[in-house]
Design an enzyme around this catalytic site. Structure first.
Site: not given
Length: 418
Positions: A389, A336
C-alpha cells in the site's frame, strides 16, 4: 593472505546459513574449488575458493548465518604447495576432476566433489560421502548416486540380518507415572528447523514488517475457461505435447492486467518507484524443502503452449532440487495457487521486493445470481491480490482484480492476443 567472502548471489538473496564445509583448516585448494555450501531461502549454493592456496582459518561454522560480504575463511595464497605437507613432484594425476601433484594425494582423497542435493540427500540418509569416493571416480557425486548407494547398503544389511537370528535386548519399559506433565512431554516430538525453513520464516516476517501489505478479494466465474479447455484439450495436447491448464489463462490475464495497472509491476527503492516494462512472472512451487518461486521470463511474449511447457519444466526442476539461481532471479510479479491443495480462501504474503502477488484458490461450484435474476450453478474461484500500500492505492488494486475477472470470464481477448 586472501579473504574468502560470501559473493553477491542473486537479487533479493542477501545471505543464508552455512550447511557444510568441504575442507578443513590446512587443506589445499585451487581457485574455483567449492569449499563450502550455504542454504538460502531459495536454493543451496556452493561457494568456490577465490584463489589457490591453503585454508589458514575458518571464520564461520556450520549453522551460522552469513550475509553477502561476510568473511568466511582466510586463504594463504603464498603457501608453496610443494612444501610442508605436500612433496614437490612432477607427476600430475587427476583425482575427481582436479589436476594435482601426487604430493597432494592425501588431501585430494579427502576432497569430495558432490552436488548440494547429493550432500543433502547424504545427510538425510546418514551416508558418509567418503564411502562413495571410490564408487564414483572422477565425477561429481549426484543425489541419484547417494540413493543407489543407500539401497545397495540396505540390501547388504538385509542379507547379513537374514543369516542369523536376532535377539531382542529391549528392556521392559518403566512404569508410567501419574505426573501429567511428564506424560505430555513424552508425546512431544522436537524437530529442529532446517536452515532453509529458518531463512524462509525470517524473510516472511521481514516482508510483513517492511511493506504496508493489504489484500483485496474478488471471485471469478470460470465456466467459459473450463468450456474452452474441455473443447480444445485433446487437439491442444496433440499439437503441442502439453496439457492446456488454468495457469496459462491466468498468466496471460495477469500480464494484460499489469499493462493496464503498471504500478503493480514495480519495485520501491528508497524514495523512487521503479516501473518495470518487462513481465517476468514468478510461479510459486511447493517442494519438500519449502516454497520456491521460479520465474517465467518474458511471459508477455509467450503463447499458451509455451507458458504451460515452461511452467512444467520449472516445476520439475524445483521438485528435483535442480533449480539454478538464474531460474529465481528478477521476478516482477508472483502468482501462487493454493487451490491445488484445496485452499478456498487465503491472503498471500508478498515476495519482496515485488509489490503484488495474486493468490488463486480451489474451484468450487456455487449458486450465482445472473443479471436477469435467474440462479445458476457455476464453477467459481476466489482470488486474492496482496499489494504494498506504500505505492499501490486501493483503487488500483481493486480495479486490477476487476479487470482480471473480466478477462477470465470472457477470455477471447486472451486467445486473440496469442
Amino acid at each position: 593472505m586472501i579473504e574468502l567472502k560470501i559473493p553477491e548471489l542473486a537479487e533479493s538473496i542477501t545471505g543464508g546459513t552455512v550447511v557444510e564445509w568441504f575442507v578443513e583448516t590446512g587443506a589445499i585448494v585451487k581457485k574455483g574449488d567449492p569449499v563450502l555450501e550455504i542454504e538460502t531461502d531459495k536454493i543451496n549454493v556452493e561457494i568456490p575458493a577465490n584463489t589457490s592456496g591453503v585454508i589458514k582459518s575458518i571464520r564461520k561454522q556450520v549453522e551460522e548465518e552469513v550475509n553477502v560480504g561476510d568473511i568466511v575463511a582466510i586463504i594463504d595464497d603464498k603457501h608453496e604447495l610443494s612444501s610442508g605437507k605436500a612433496e614437490k613432484v612432477d607427476t600430475q594425476p587427476t583425482v575427481q576432476g582436479r589436476t594435482i601433484h601426487t604430493g597432494e594425494l592425501k588431501k585430494a582423497v579427502d576432497y569430495i566433489v558432490a552436488t548440494p542435493s547429493a550432500r543433502k540427500k547424504a545427510r538425510q540418509l546418514a551416508i558418509d560421502l567418503k564411502e562413495l569416493n571410490g564408487q564414483v571416480p572422477l565425477t561429481r557425486i549426484q543425489s541419484s548416486d547417494v540413493e543407489a548407494f543407500a539401497k545397495q547398503k540396505e540390501l547388504i544389511n538385509e542379507k547379513v540380518e537374514n543369516k542369523a537370528p536376532t535377539i531382542d535386548f529391549v528392556q521392559e519399559e518403566k512404569q508410567v507415572t501419574n505426573n501429567t506433565k511428564n506424560e505430555r512431554a513424552k508425546q512431544i516430538e522436537r524437530i529442529k528447523m532446517s536452515p532453509r525453513r529458518r531463512t524462509i520464516a525470517k524473510r516472511l516476517v521481514e516482508a510483513q514488517q517492511e511493506a504496508a501489505m493489504l489484500t483485496t478479494f474478488n471471485e471469478i466465474d470460470l465456466s467459459v475457461v473450463m468450456e474452452i479447455r474441455t473443447k480444445r484439450k485433446d487437439t491442444f495436447f496433440k499439437k503441442h505435447g502439453v496439457k492446456l491448464g488454468f495457469m496459462s489463462f491466468f498468466t496471460k490475464a495477469v500480464v494484460m492486467a499489469l499493462k493496464e495497472f503498471p504500478v503493480l509491476n514495480a519495485e520501491l527503492q528508497d524514495d523512487e518507484i521503479l516501473l518495470k516494462k518487462f513481465y517476468d512472472i514468478g510461479i510459486a512451487v511447493s517442494t519438500n524443502d519449502g516454497l520456491v518461486v521460479p520465474v517465467l521470463r518474458a511471459a508477455d511474449e509467450l503463447g499458451f503452449a509455451q507458458i504451460e511447457a515452461e511452467i512444467g519444466r520449472l516445476g520439475e526442476k524445483a521438485k528435483a532440487r535442480k533449480l539454478e539461481l538464474s531460474d529465481l532471479q528478477g521476478g516482477t510479479f508472483t502468482i501462487t495457487n493454493g487451490g491445488v491443495f484445496g485452499s478456498l480462501f487465503s491472503t498471500p504474503i508478498l515476495n519482496t521486493p515485488q509489490v503484488g502477488i495474486l493468490g488463486m484458490h480451489t474451484i468450487q461450484k456455487r449458486p450465482v445470481v445472473l443479471e436477469d435474476d435467474t440462479i445458476v450453478v457455476q464453477p467459481m474461484m476466489y482470488v486474492a491480490l496482496s499489494y504494498d500500500h506504500r505505492i499501490v492505492d486501493g483503487k488500483d488494486a481493486v480495479q486490477f482484480l476487476k479487470y482480471l475477472k473480466q478477462l477470465l470470464e470472457t477470455p477471447y481477448d486472451l486467445l486473440l492476443e496469442s
